[in-house]
Scaffold this motif. Structure first.
Motif, PDB file in Angstrom:
ATOM      1  N   UNK A 377     -38.896 -49.441   0.660  1.00  0.00           N
ATOM      2  CA  UNK A 377     -39.508 -48.446  -0.217  1.00  0.00           C
ATOM      3  C   UNK A 377     -40.084 -47.293   0.595  1.00  0.00           C
ATOM      4  N   UNK A 378     -39.735 -46.068   0.188  1.00  0.00           N
ATOM      5  CA  UNK A 378     -40.276 -44.888   0.867  1.00  0.00           C
ATOM      6  C   UNK A 378     -41.682 -44.580   0.363  1.00  0.00           C
ATOM      7  N   UNK A 379     -41.956 -44.941  -0.887  1.00  0.00           N
ATOM      8  CA  UNK A 379     -43.258 -44.612  -1.482  1.00  0.00           C
ATOM      9  C   UNK A 379     -44.323 -45.660  -1.166  1.00  0.00           C
ATOM     10  N   UNK A 380     -43.889 -46.822  -0.653  1.00  0.00           N
ATOM     11  CA  UNK A 380     -44.847 -47.857  -0.242  1.00  0.00           C
ATOM     12  C   UNK A 380     -45.790 -48.244  -1.356  1.00  0.00           C
ATOM     13  N   UNK A 381     -47.101 -48.233  -1.055  1.00  0.00           N
ATOM     14  CA  UNK A 381     -48.050 -48.696  -2.078  1.00  0.00           C
ATOM     15  C   UNK A 381     -48.255 -47.685  -3.205  1.00  0.00           C
ATOM     16  N   UNK A 382     -47.646 -46.495  -3.080  1.00  0.00           N
ATOM     17  CA  UNK A 382     -47.714 -45.524  -4.182  1.00  0.00           C
ATOM     18  C   UNK A 382     -46.512 -45.617  -5.122  1.00  0.00           C
ATOM     19  N   UNK A 383     -45.584 -46.542  -4.836  1.00  0.00           N
ATOM     20  CA  UNK A 383     -44.384 -46.667  -5.681  1.00  0.00           C
ATOM     21  C   UNK A 383     -44.773 -46.962  -7.126  1.00  0.00           C
ATOM     22  N   UNK A 384     -45.767 -47.817  -7.314  1.00  0.00           N
ATOM     23  CA  UNK A 384     -46.195 -48.195  -8.672  1.00  0.00           C
ATOM     24  C   UNK A 384     -46.812 -47.050  -9.449  1.00  0.00           C
ATOM     25  N   UNK A 385     -47.764 -46.327  -8.824  1.00  0.00           N
ATOM     26  CA  UNK A 385     -48.446 -45.243  -9.551  1.00  0.00           C
ATOM     27  C   UNK A 385     -47.518 -44.051  -9.780  1.00  0.00           C
ATOM     28  N   UNK A 386     -46.715 -43.704  -8.772  1.00  0.00           N
ATOM     29  CA  UNK A 386     -45.779 -42.587  -8.948  1.00  0.00           C
ATOM     30  C   UNK A 386     -44.666 -42.972  -9.925  1.00  0.00           C
ATOM     31  N   UNK A 387     -44.322 -44.246  -9.911  1.00  0.00           N
ATOM     32  CA  UNK A 387     -43.347 -44.744 -10.884  1.00  0.00           C
ATOM     33  C   UNK A 387     -43.896 -44.653 -12.304  1.00  0.00           C
ATOM     34  N   UNK A 388     -45.199 -44.912 -12.455  1.00  0.00           N
ATOM     35  CA  UNK A 388     -45.836 -44.804 -13.772  1.00  0.00           C
ATOM     36  C   UNK A 388     -45.801 -43.358 -14.271  1.00  0.00           C
ATOM     37  N   UNK A 389     -45.983 -42.409 -13.346  1.00  0.00           N
ATOM     38  CA  UNK A 389     -45.890 -40.981 -13.692  1.00  0.00           C
ATOM     39  C   UNK A 389     -44.451 -40.654 -14.114  1.00  0.00           C
ATOM     40  N   UNK A 390     -43.491 -41.160 -13.348  1.00  0.00           N
ATOM     41  CA  UNK A 390     -42.081 -40.941 -13.657  1.00  0.00           C
ATOM     42  C   UNK A 390     -41.721 -41.541 -15.018  1.00  0.00           C
ATOM     43  N   UNK A 391     -42.252 -42.728 -15.290  1.00  0.00           N
ATOM     44  CA  UNK A 391     -42.044 -43.396 -16.581  1.00  0.00           C
ATOM     45  C   UNK A 391     -42.519 -42.484 -17.719  1.00  0.00           C
ATOM     46  N   UNK A 392     -43.718 -41.915 -17.549  1.00  0.00           N
ATOM     47  CA  UNK A 392     -44.252 -41.027 -18.583  1.00  0.00           C
ATOM     48  C   UNK A 392     -43.305 -39.844 -18.810  1.00  0.00           C
ATOM     49  N   UNK A 393     -42.862 -39.222 -17.723  1.00  0.00           N
ATOM     50  CA  UNK A 393     -41.984 -38.046 -17.843  1.00  0.00           C
ATOM     51  C   UNK A 393     -40.660 -38.396 -18.521  1.00  0.00           C
ATOM     52  N   UNK A 394     -40.192 -39.622 -18.332  1.00  0.00           N
ATOM     53  CA  UNK A 394     -38.933 -40.048 -18.948  1.00  0.00           C
ATOM     54  C   UNK A 394     -39.099 -40.350 -20.436  1.00  0.00           C
ATOM     55  N   UNK A 395     -40.228 -41.005 -20.763  1.00  0.00           N
ATOM     56  CA  UNK A 395     -40.402 -41.513 -22.126  1.00  0.00           C
ATOM     57  C   UNK A 395     -41.026 -40.501 -23.081  1.00  0.00           C
ATOM     58  N   UNK A 396     -41.886 -39.634 -22.576  1.00  0.00           N
ATOM     59  CA  UNK A 396     -42.590 -38.687 -23.433  1.00  0.00           C
ATOM     60  C   UNK A 396     -41.644 -37.566 -23.855  1.00  0.00           C
ATOM     61  N   UNK A 397     -41.557 -37.342 -25.151  1.00  0.00           N
ATOM     62  CA  UNK A 397     -40.627 -36.327 -25.642  1.00  0.00           C
ATOM     63  C   UNK A 397     -41.220 -34.934 -25.444  1.00  0.00           C
ATOM     64  N   UNK A 398     -40.905 -34.349 -24.323  1.00  0.00           N
ATOM     65  CA  UNK A 398     -41.391 -32.995 -24.039  1.00  0.00           C
ATOM     66  C   UNK A 398     -40.256 -32.208 -23.394  1.00  0.00           C
ATOM     67  N   UNK A 399     -40.517 -30.966 -23.133  1.00  0.00           N
ATOM     68  CA  UNK A 399     -39.507 -30.103 -22.511  1.00  0.00           C
ATOM     69  C   UNK A 399     -39.104 -30.594 -21.123  1.00  0.00           C
ATOM     70  N   UNK A 400     -39.984 -31.381 -20.488  1.00  0.00           N
ATOM     71  CA  UNK A 400     -39.707 -31.863 -19.133  1.00  0.00           C
ATOM     72  C   UNK A 400     -38.842 -33.123 -19.133  1.00  0.00           C
ATOM     73  N   UNK A 401     -38.674 -33.698 -20.327  1.00  0.00           N
ATOM     74  CA  UNK A 401     -37.911 -34.942 -20.418  1.00  0.00           C
ATOM     75  C   UNK A 401     -36.431 -34.611 -20.575  1.00  0.00           C
TER      76      UNK A 401
END
Length: 408
Positions: A377-401
Motif C-alpha cells: 500500500x502506498x497510502x499506508x495507514x491513511x488508506x482507510x481515511x482517504x478511501x473513505x473520502x474516495x467512497x464519498x466522492x463515488x457514492x454521493x450524487x454530485x457533479x464530481x461523481x
C-alpha cells in the motif's frame, strides 16, 4: 420506452466530463478540452463559464505569446478547495478522522480511542471531534460536502446498515440512521478494506488500474475487490472476506478452532494475532530461548516474531514462513478467480513487507497461471481515511461523481 438522453441530461453529463478533464489535466485550455473530449468549442465554453461561476474551476493568465506569435489561451484549473470532505476510519483500536480537500490532500486529522467511547457513544464523539477539526481550521460547516466512513465489518452501503462488526460488537446496527442525529451532511459507509481499495485506486499504487485486489493483513485478513472499475460487494455485501479461506484441509478435519470467535481459517493461521500465538507456543517448547520467560507470563506478539526472524532466530523464521505460505496460497486462490491487474498488500503485518513480500511473490509466481503485479500500500495507514473520502466522492450524487456514469 425511449432511452434517448434529454438535452438537460446530456449537458449534465458533459459538465461531469469537463470537470473531470480539468481535474485530471490542470492546467488546460477550453480548446484543449474540446479536442480531448470531442465536444464543440461553444459547448465547452458554456459549461466552463458555469463551472467558474459555481467556483469549481478558476482561470489564470491572459496567456503568453506562443512561438507562432499568437497569445496562449487562458488556462483552467480545478479548485480543489471549492468544498471539503471528512474521511473517517473506525478501527477496533482507534477512530481516525481527516479533513480533506477535493484532491485528497489531508489538511488536518485527529483520532481517539475506540474502546473509551464505544459504550458512551462513538458517533457523538465523532461529531465533537469533527466540529473541533472544522473550528480549528476555520472551515464553515456549509463548505463540507459530506463524510465517508470505513467500518471493520460487513456493511451495506445502500442502506447504511452494519450487518456485523465483531470488533465493535455491532450487529444489525443502523449506522446512517444514528449518524443523522449528529451530522447534517450526507454520509456514506462501507467496509474499511473496501474503502482502502478505493483509496489506493484513487491516490495510491492502483491508480489507473480497473481490476484491483487490495488485501489487508492485520489481526484479521480481509480484501477489497474492484472489478472493471466497480467495487464488487457481493450478494450480501460480504465479498472479499478472504480471512475465511481454507488453505489446509487437514486442519479442518481436526475440528479447527478459530483464533477469535467467528474468525475464519486463514486469519487464524496467518493474521498478526495468530503469528504471535504460534510464536509463543514454539518458544515455550524451548527453555533456552531468550523469550522463554516472557512467553511464560504473557503471549508474544506478531511484531516480536518478525523482530526475531529478522535477527535470524530459527523458531521465529519457522513460524513466520508457515504463516506466509498460508497467506500466499490464499492470494493464489483469490488471484486465479479474479485475475486482477495489481494486488496491493496493506495492514499492520505489512510493516514487515520487506521480509514478507519476496517470499509471497516466489509462491504466487510459481502457482499462478498468469503473472500479476504485486505492491504494498502506498497510502499506508491513511488508506482507510482517504478511501473513505474516495467512497464519498463515488457514492454521493454530485457533479464530481463520475464513476457511476459508466465510461465516457
Amino acid at each position: 420506452m425511449s432511452f434517448k438522453r434529454t438535452p438537460n441530461h446530456q449537458k449534465y453529463v458533459n459538465k461531469k466530463r469537463i470537470i473531470q478533464c480539468i481535474q485530471e489535466c490542470s492546467s488546460i485550455s477550453r480548446a484543449e478540452i474540446a479536442v480531448k473530449l470531442q465536444l464543440s468549442k461553444p459547448t465547452v465554453s458554456l459549461v466552463v463559464d458555469e463551472l467558474i461561476q459555481e467556483k469549481w474551476v478558476f482561470e489564470k493568465g491572459i496567456g503568453e505569446s506562443s512561438s507562432q506569435g499568437g497569445r496562449r489561451p487562458i488556462q483552467l484549473f480545478f479548485n480543489e478547495r471549492a468544498a471539503y470532505i471528512i474521511g473517517t476510519d473506525i478501527g477496533g483500536t482507534k477512530v481516525k478522522i481527516v479533513l480533506c480537500d477535493l484532491s485528497g490532500n489531508i489538511l488536518a486529522d485527529t483520532s481517539f480511542s475506540t474502546n473509551i467511547y464505544l459504550q458512551s457513544g462513538l458517533l457523538k464523539q465523532m461529531a465533537i471531534e469533527t466540529d473541533r477539526l472544522l473550528a480549528k481550521n476555520q472551515i464553515a460547516k456549509d463548505r463540507i460536502l459530506g463524510m465517508g466512513v470505513g467500518i471493520p465489518g460487513i456493511t451495506q452501503t445502500a442502506s447504511g446498515l452494519v450487518i456485523e462488526a465483531p470488533s465493535l460488537g455491532w450487529i444489525q446496527y443502523p449506522f446512517i440512521a444514528e449518524a443523522k442525529r449528529y451530522f447534517d451532511f450526507p454520509i456514506f459507509v462501507d467496509n474499511d478494506v473496501n474503502a482502502a481499495a478505493l483509496g489506493e485506486q484513487w491516490l495510491g499504487n492502483a491508480q489507473n488500474k480497473r481490476n484491483v485486489l487490495f488485501i489487508a493483513v492485520g489481526t484479521g485478513i480481509g480484501s477489497g475487490i474492484i472489478l472493471n472499475n466497480q467495487l464488487y460487494r457481493g450478494a450480501s455485501s460480504a465479498a472479499g472476506e478472504m480471512g475465511y479461506m481454507v488453505t489446509n484441509k487437514e486442519d479442518m478435519k481436526r475440528e479447527f478452532k478459530p483464533i477469535f470467535h467467528r474468525y475464519g481459517y486463514l486469519e487464524s493461521v496467518a493474521g498478526g494475532k495468530s503469528i504471535g500465538a504460534h510464536f509463543t507456543r514454539a518458544v515455550l517448547k524451548d527453555p533456552h530461548h531468550s523469550f522463554f520467560e516472557r512467553a511464560q507470563s504473557s503471549e508474544l506478539s506478531g511484531e516480536d516474531a518478525f523482530l526475531f526472524a529478522k535477527k535470524g532466530d530459527s523458531t521465529a523464521i519457522a513460524v513466520i514462513n508457515d504463516a506466509i505460505e498460508h497467506l500466499a496460497y490464499g492470494i493464489v486462490n483469490a488471484a486465479c478467480l479474479l485475475n486482477p491487474e495489481v494486488i496491493i498488500l496493506g495492514g499492520g503485518v505489512l510493516n514487515s513487507s520487506e521480509y514478507i513480500l519476496p517470499r509471497i511473490r516466489e509462491i504466487v509466481d510459481r502457482y499462478l497461471p498468469s503473472l500479476v503485479e504485486m505492491k504494498t500500500s502506498q497510502l499506508g495507514e491513511n488508506a482507510g481515511v482517504l478511501g473513505a473520502v474516495s467512497l464519498f466522492l463515488r457514492e454521493h450524487d454530485s457533479i464530481l461523481n463520475f464513476h457511476n456514469e459508466g465510461d465516457y
